[in-house]
Design an enzyme around this catalytic site. Sequence first.
Site, PDB file in Angstrom:
ATOM      1  N   ASP A 102       0.819  -1.140  -0.085  1.00 24.67           N
ATOM      2  CA  ASP A 102      -0.148   0.103  -0.131  1.00 24.67           C
ATOM      3  C   ASP A 102       0.781   1.177  -0.127  1.00 24.67           C
ATOM      4  O   ASP A 102       1.689   1.265   0.902  1.00 24.67           O
ATOM      5  CB  ASP A 102      -0.763   0.045   1.206  1.00 24.67           C
ATOM      6  N   ASP A 204      -3.298   4.627  -2.261  1.00 33.39           N
ATOM      7  CA  ASP A 204      -4.394   4.897  -1.453  1.00 33.39           C
ATOM      8  C   ASP A 204      -5.049   6.209  -2.006  1.00 33.39           C
ATOM      9  O   ASP A 204      -4.427   7.289  -2.259  1.00 33.39           O
ATOM     10  CB  ASP A 204      -3.705   5.194  -0.005  1.00 33.39           C
ATOM     11  N   GLU A 274      -6.924   3.320  -5.757  1.00 32.92           N
ATOM     12  CA  GLU A 274      -8.232   3.373  -4.906  1.00 32.92           C
ATOM     13  C   GLU A 274      -8.613   4.610  -5.433  1.00 32.92           C
ATOM     14  O   GLU A 274      -8.127   5.814  -5.112  1.00 32.92           O
ATOM     15  CB  GLU A 274      -8.027   3.384  -3.590  1.00 32.92           C
ATOM     16  N   HIS A 336     -11.147  -3.356   3.287  1.00 32.19           N
ATOM     17  CA  HIS A 336     -11.235  -2.933   4.617  1.00 32.19           C
ATOM     18  C   HIS A 336     -12.099  -1.808   4.944  1.00 32.19           C
ATOM     19  O   HIS A 336     -12.237  -1.417   6.226  1.00 32.19           O
ATOM     20  CB  HIS A 336      -9.635  -3.006   5.046  1.00 32.19           C
ATOM     21  N   ASP A 337     -12.804  -1.353   4.248  1.00 34.04           N
ATOM     22  CA  ASP A 337     -13.569  -0.050   4.265  1.00 34.04           C
ATOM     23  C   ASP A 337     -15.205  -0.336   4.105  1.00 34.04           C
ATOM     24  O   ASP A 337     -15.919   0.650   4.328  1.00 34.04           O
ATOM     25  CB  ASP A 337     -13.212   0.898   3.245  1.00 34.04           C
TER      26      ASP A 337
HETATM   27  C1  GLC Z   1      -8.383   4.862   1.902  1.00 33.01           C
HETATM   28  C2  GLC Z   1      -8.112   3.955   2.934  1.00 33.01           C
HETATM   29  C3  GLC Z   1      -8.878   4.017   4.327  1.00 33.01           C
HETATM   30  C4  GLC Z   1      -8.244   5.218   4.952  1.00 33.01           C
HETATM   31  C5  GLC Z   1      -8.224   6.440   4.121  1.00 33.01           C
HETATM   32  C6  GLC Z   1      -7.350   7.366   4.557  1.00 33.01           C
HETATM   33  O1  GLC Z   1      -9.637   5.328   1.871  1.00 33.01           O
HETATM   34  O2  GLC Z   1      -8.679   2.727   2.338  1.00 33.01           O
HETATM   35  O3  GLC Z   1      -9.020   2.723   5.122  1.00 33.01           O
HETATM   36  O4  GLC Z   1      -9.049   5.359   5.953  1.00 33.01           O
HETATM   37  O5  GLC Z   1      -7.774   6.093   2.781  1.00 33.01           O
HETATM   38  O6  GLC Z   1      -6.056   7.177   4.385  1.00 33.01           O
END
Ligand code: GLC
Length: 540
Positions: A102, A204, A274, A336-337
């Site tokens: 990541d 991310d 992402e 995970h979100d």
């Molecule tokens: C992304 C991650 C998430 C995190 C956010 C801020 O969306 O997947 O888990 O809280 O970024 O870094």
Amino acid sequence: MMEEVMPWWKTAVIYQIYPRSFYDTSGNGIGDLQGIIKKIPYLADTLGIDAIWISPFYPSPMKDFGYDVSDYRNIDPLYGNMEDFDQLLESAHQAAIKIIIDLVPNHTSDQHPWFQESRSSRTNPKRDWYVWEDPKEAGFPPNNWLSVFGGRAWEWDQHTGQYYLHSFLKEQPDLNWRKPRVQEEIFKAVRFWLDRGVDGFRIDVAHYLMKDPGLRDNPVNQSGNQAIHKSLGEYDAQIHLYDKGHPDIHRVYRDFRKLLDEYPPEGSRMSMGEIHIFEWNEWTSYYGKNLDEIHLPINFSLLGAAWNAGSIRRLVDELEDNLPEGAWPNYVLGNHDDHRILTRVGRDQARVAATLLLTLRGTPILYYGDEIGMGDVDIPPDMCLDPAGIRQPGQGRDPNRTPMQWSDEPWAGFSPPQTKRTWLPLADDYTEVNVVQELKDPTSLLSFYRQLLGIRKTHPALQTGSYQAIAGAPEGCFLYTRENIRERILVALNFTHQECCIPSEVYNQGKLIISSQSSRTDHEIKQLVLQPDESVLITL
Ligand code: GLC
């Protein structure tokens, strides 16, 4: 005819590991890198996945559980050290598993030395590595931007008399990507990991890096539509026009891609981003005009979709229709979100979901534990750890991050028996829903996943063949074919709890490859009535 050699990430199944929750070897109730190493046989042999994406393991104050990085080139002692990481790389590679890590480039932790310097004075050389602004008249924040986690996106710094921007927590200040030094430093970190041998990066919030240079106010959201596939509470009160996704971002990703492409063998290092954008043209722009940016902008469209044949088919067809020539699709059903797929669709439909994910055209990204049917775990408010949930009740992501259920032993085999407690509570169902138990049962969800993963490998049409939806499918069923020069496979998914009769011209007396229901024994398909919640693969 010569077949095109595909880069590994097109034929791979990627498995997401949330390291805190995968396997704890130290007994502190938190997963670690040695834990991932110990479970390589599970990943390589039991499942047969091809790559893992590991959520952040960098040193971090853990305000956002590692998405607040305080050192981009190290390992948090909670998870181990650099030797463990190198060992993980080596063992994974020996088992033919690629490693995707990541990368969190939009923001650092407020404890990162860069931010500490930046906030020390207005004249510090790193001041402009972050987004600092004077207050508007009467001390108000520079504009109306909001944090994804609720409240203003600006934090007042008394010491230097300016505000700084944080799109997420105030402990996660946004880097200022308009400054070349920021890009240089993050790219140095990227090289650091590439030199060690990592195969790819998951970027991310990839679309957040560049904001409107004029820092204009976001318009009010009159329509009431959500910003992304799920409610973000207060954040949904605006249209997020200016606080992310500025087109200047594409230059960064072209540079990033050039960096990846420097590493031999050619095309071996990949990126997935992402990108929570649900407007197809804008989303596909992250592949790059000449496919020279992110290899796989992650496709979140199925996460918020109503679980029925019509809406799923529409989203798949829209993606297929909108993909630029040569761009490669991908699908996710969990991460995970978001709420677990099992919780979203129910146990009856879990196999339909598995079949869909592993047979659509594109790279599947599978979230740890979904293969055994882990669901969201109810976390009482006083045990809530996720800042998103603490700040906005109901938005918490703890329920879908609970420890992996390996066995019916104490702590579900996740932590050693003497462990005092696991960082998040275990699901009550772990005595039945666990790896050991499900491996013994040929009709379990895990056994079904294993079979599907095997079938993907032995039927390349499922990896690289074309996709064609079948028109006129009975209501409630989604039918499509995957086809290459050697074979044509029908995928038939029954999204309902009722039987569903498939017209004979569709299956054409094909041969059954697999059914989600062990009761189906007709290998030559003379008549196809899908059982409630059934999914089948048929060679035509
Ligand atoms: C992304 C991650 C998430 C995190 C956010 C801020 O969306 O997947 O888990 O809280 O970024 O870094």
